[in-house]
Write an enzyme that holds these catalytic residues in place. Structure first.
Site, mmCIF file in Angstrom:
data_model
loop_
_atom_site.group_PDB
_atom_site.id
_atom_site.type_symbol
_atom_site.label_atom_id
_atom_site.label_comp_id
_atom_site.label_asym_id
_atom_site.label_seq_id
_atom_site.Cartn_x
_atom_site.Cartn_y
_atom_site.Cartn_z
ATOM 1 N N ARG A 2 -57.495 17.880 45.493
ATOM 2 C CA ARG A 2 -56.099 17.935 45.926
ATOM 3 C C ARG A 2 -55.114 17.872 44.762
ATOM 4 O O ARG A 2 -53.924 18.152 44.933
ATOM 5 C CB ARG A 2 -55.828 16.861 46.986
ATOM 6 C CG ARG A 2 -56.487 17.212 48.327
ATOM 7 C CD ARG A 2 -56.278 16.118 49.348
ATOM 8 N NE ARG A 2 -56.860 14.864 48.934
ATOM 9 C CZ ARG A 2 -58.145 14.531 49.099
ATOM 10 N NH1 ARG A 2 -58.980 15.353 49.688
ATOM 11 N NH2 ARG A 2 -58.581 13.366 48.683
ATOM 12 N N GLU A 55 -66.086 1.377 43.920
ATOM 13 C CA GLU A 55 -66.278 0.038 44.474
ATOM 14 C C GLU A 55 -67.789 -0.197 44.682
ATOM 15 O O GLU A 55 -68.306 -1.260 44.354
ATOM 16 C CB GLU A 55 -65.515 -0.074 45.779
ATOM 17 C CG GLU A 55 -65.248 -1.505 46.154
ATOM 18 C CD GLU A 55 -64.379 -1.617 47.386
ATOM 19 O OE1 GLU A 55 -63.856 -0.581 47.845
ATOM 20 O OE2 GLU A 55 -64.240 -2.744 47.887
HETATM 21 P P1 AMP Z 1 -58.695 6.546 42.959
HETATM 22 O O1 AMP Z 1 -59.673 6.981 41.936
HETATM 23 O O2 AMP Z 1 -59.145 5.364 43.760
HETATM 24 O O3 AMP Z 1 -57.302 6.332 42.371
HETATM 25 O O4 AMP Z 1 -58.609 7.685 44.037
HETATM 26 C C1 AMP Z 1 -57.876 8.788 43.794
HETATM 27 C C2 AMP Z 1 -58.493 10.018 44.369
HETATM 28 O O5 AMP Z 1 -59.004 9.845 45.681
HETATM 29 C C3 AMP Z 1 -57.451 11.095 44.466
HETATM 30 O O6 AMP Z 1 -58.027 12.284 43.982
HETATM 31 C C4 AMP Z 1 -57.079 11.178 45.913
HETATM 32 O O7 AMP Z 1 -57.015 12.507 46.320
HETATM 33 C C5 AMP Z 1 -58.182 10.462 46.650
HETATM 34 N N1 AMP Z 1 -57.719 9.383 47.548
HETATM 35 C C6 AMP Z 1 -57.968 8.072 47.415
HETATM 36 N N2 AMP Z 1 -57.475 7.366 48.416
HETATM 37 C C7 AMP Z 1 -56.869 8.246 49.229
HETATM 38 C C8 AMP Z 1 -56.143 8.123 50.458
HETATM 39 N N3 AMP Z 1 -55.972 6.950 51.063
HETATM 40 N N4 AMP Z 1 -55.644 9.249 51.003
HETATM 41 C C9 AMP Z 1 -55.827 10.449 50.408
HETATM 42 N N5 AMP Z 1 -56.499 10.620 49.265
HETATM 43 C C10 AMP Z 1 -57.017 9.533 48.670
#
Ligand code: AMP
Length: 170
Positions: free
Chosen positions: A58, A95
């Site tokens: 995305r 996690e």
């Molecule tokens: P993180 O590595 O935990 O910061 O997760 C970021 C990635 O996961 C991004 O590429 C987002 O597209 C996706 N992502 C994580 N949590 C969500 C959420 N609640 N809604 C949509 N996309 C998410």
């Protein structure tokens, strides 16, 4: 414009316990799409950018668009096995378990100024791994830029040392 009106919560997607932020209502609305792109460009301000790096999948919605407006190139960071040429991989902790991201080895020149863009900043693991890939190639991360930030997950703390900007906070 209140961009939150164009983001819908999908409960328990893709797995139980996650509230997924679905931005497709924003993408399909021509006024919201344009306003969000312009507002994210404003977050960059007059920071000089040579390339925008977007993360699969995305991150690919807005990163090339931002790159074009910033007169910069676009570089994709992808899940393992998707990039066809010589690449560098970064394994990072989730996690539970690990994940990995890849970037083409020739995608960034030493000293290039890089804007990281993704749709959502959650725990920050994806952006941190991306920053490390970029720095491994000699790039300089000048900003981490997001459409949405889930502040309660404190992802920005993982990105300390980089300017973090997001259009909408939750
Ligand atoms: P993180 O590595 O935990 O910061 O997760 C970021 C990635 O996961 C991004 O590429 C987002 O597209 C996706 N992502 C994580 N949590 C969500 C959420 N609640 N809604 C949509 N996309 C998410």
């Amino acid at each position: 414009m209140d961009f939150k009106n164009y983001v819908r919560d999908i409960q328990n997607f893709p797995i139980e316990g996650i509230t997924f932020k679905d931005i497709t209502p924003l993408l399909k609305d021509k006024t919201a799409l344009k306003a969000a792109s312009e507002a994210m460009l404003e977050l960059v301000g007059n920071v000089e950018v040579d390339k925008v790096v977007g993360m699969e999948s995305r991150g690919f919605f807005f990163a090339p668009l931002l790159a074009s407006c910033l007169d910069a190139g676009f570089v994709p960071v992808r899940k393992p096995g998707k990039l066809p040429y010589k690449k560098v991989r970064k394994v990072y902790a989730l996690e539970y378990g690990t994940d990995a991201l890849e970037i083409h080895a020739d995608s960034i020149e030493k000293g290039e100024r890089i804007l990281i863009h993704d749709d959502v900043l959650a725990t920050g693991g994806t952006a941190k791994a991306t920053a490390e890939l970029i720095e491994g190639l000699g790039g300089i991360v000048v900003q981490c830029n997001f459409l949405l930030e889930l502040k309660f997950l404190n992802g920005a703390a993982k990105l300390n040392g980089y300017p973090v900007k997001a259009l909408v906070q939750y």
